[in-house]
Design an enzyme around this catalytic site. Structure first.
Site, PDB file in Angstrom:
ATOM      1  N   GLY A   1       0.526  -1.366  -0.658  1.00  0.00           N
ATOM      2  CA  GLY A   1       0.330  -0.363  -0.159  1.00  0.00           C
ATOM      3  C   GLY A   1       0.497   1.216  -0.009  1.00  0.00           C
ATOM      4  N   ASP A   2       2.114   1.406   0.359  1.00  0.00           N
ATOM      5  CA  ASP A   2       2.846   2.325   0.913  1.00  0.00           C
ATOM      6  C   ASP A   2       3.808   2.501  -0.813  1.00  0.00           C
ATOM      7  OD1 ASP A   2       2.410   2.182   3.624  1.00  0.00           O
ATOM      8  OD2 ASP A   2       3.982   0.782   3.953  1.00  0.00           O
TER       9      ASP A   2
END
Length: 304
Positions: free
Chosen positions: A250-251
């Site tokens: 996600g990052d």
């Protein structure tokens, strides 16, 4: 310039143990050590893509020194505030028959430390990008993200917020440039179950009504959706590949979006880079490299 904020950086100690058993001595078959934390992950992926950033946050003790050194070895600029009480945390991720995590507490953040952070944030210039990502330690005010955005509201910044529930909802009134919930987090906010991309678009627009400018929603193996401030909607299935490590995916999507937006100049570019960068990290033992991202983009042009 791009700045990321990680309130509670960590050393991530990832160990593989074959046939793990409790109550006996186990020996690792593989070990990996990374500097960890959501904002730090964004900075590391941006560096892999060729984009410079500065990682802000707090560090303490010999573990904090190690985090700073590891980032320097990866070419990431770190400008952490040294905290006197406690140690930067070590997070242990055990890969055996099942995955288990043990996360450390981290140092105690004092009010003086927070004032020093504001001093660094005051140096940001109009046009800069600021990424606020992850949870807030118990020793800091729960309103910290909102407080930062209120403090900076007179600057023309592109602020990206990757947080959950109240942490996310409380900042919407300050019109963040981008928020990135996943579909489950978005459903939790509205007390519903999101089943498909049509549902994602519906609730992403509700987040816009509350103040978000652009809403990027990750859906793991089901792909992603982007609803933009100028009324565009983008949908994509997930690129095909073998899931190796979901930590940081996600990052990585956030980093890819920022890179694509700054270098391509369009939300279409930002979305394409975001999806493929997130997937490239998920398909790799480490965080995505630019070579891996470009390979996925070339192989999945029909998705976009």
């Amino acid at each position: 310039m791009i700045y990321t904020v990680t309130f509670n950086p960590s050393i991530d100690y990832i160990v593989n143990v074959d046939n793990f058993m409790t109550g006996v001595v186990n020996r690792t078959s593989k070990e990996i050590i990374f500097p960890g934390g959501k904002g730090i992950n964004v900075s590391m992926v941006l560096k892999n893509l060729g984009e410079e950033s500065t990682a802000l946050g707090f560090m303490a003790g010999f573990t904090g020194d190690a985090i700073t050194r590891l980032l320097q070895e990866k070419g990431v600029t770190a400008d952490f505030i040294h905290v006197t009480e406690g140690l930067s945390r070590i997070n242990v991720k055990l890969r055996a028959q099942t995955e288990t995590e043990i996360n450390g507490q981290g140092p105690k953040i004092a009010s003086e430390d927070i004032r020093k952070l504001y001093g660094k944030l005051d140096a940001l210039q109009d046009g800069d990008t600021l990424v606020l990502a992850g949870s807030i330690p118990d020793t800091m005010p729960e309103s910290m993200y909102m407080d930062i955005m209120e403090h900076l509201q007179n600057k023309k910044l592109n602020i990206v917020v990757d947080a959950t529930r109240d942490l996310l909802m409380n900042v919407l009134a300050y019109h963040p440039f981008l928020i990135k919930p996943n579909n489950h987090e978005l459903g939790e906010i509205f007390h519903t179950v999101i089943n498909d991309k049509d549902d994602v678009v519906t609730y992403a627009k509700r987040m816009q009504e509350k103040g978000a400018r652009n809403v990027l929603v990750s859906m793991a193996g089901d792909g992603a959706v982007l609803v933009t401030e100028d009324g565009q909607e983008f949908r994509a299935e997930a690129p095909k590949g073998k899931l190796v490590n979901s930590v940081g995916a996600g990052d990585s999507m956030v980093a890819g979006f920022i890179y694509g937006y700054l270098n391509g100049g369009s939300y279409a570019d930002a979305f394409r880079y975001g999806v493929c960068t997130g997937s490239a990290s998920a398909f790799s033992e480490e965080l995505a490299t630019k070579k891996e991202v470009i390979a996925l983009m070339d192989a999945n042009q029909k998705l976009f």
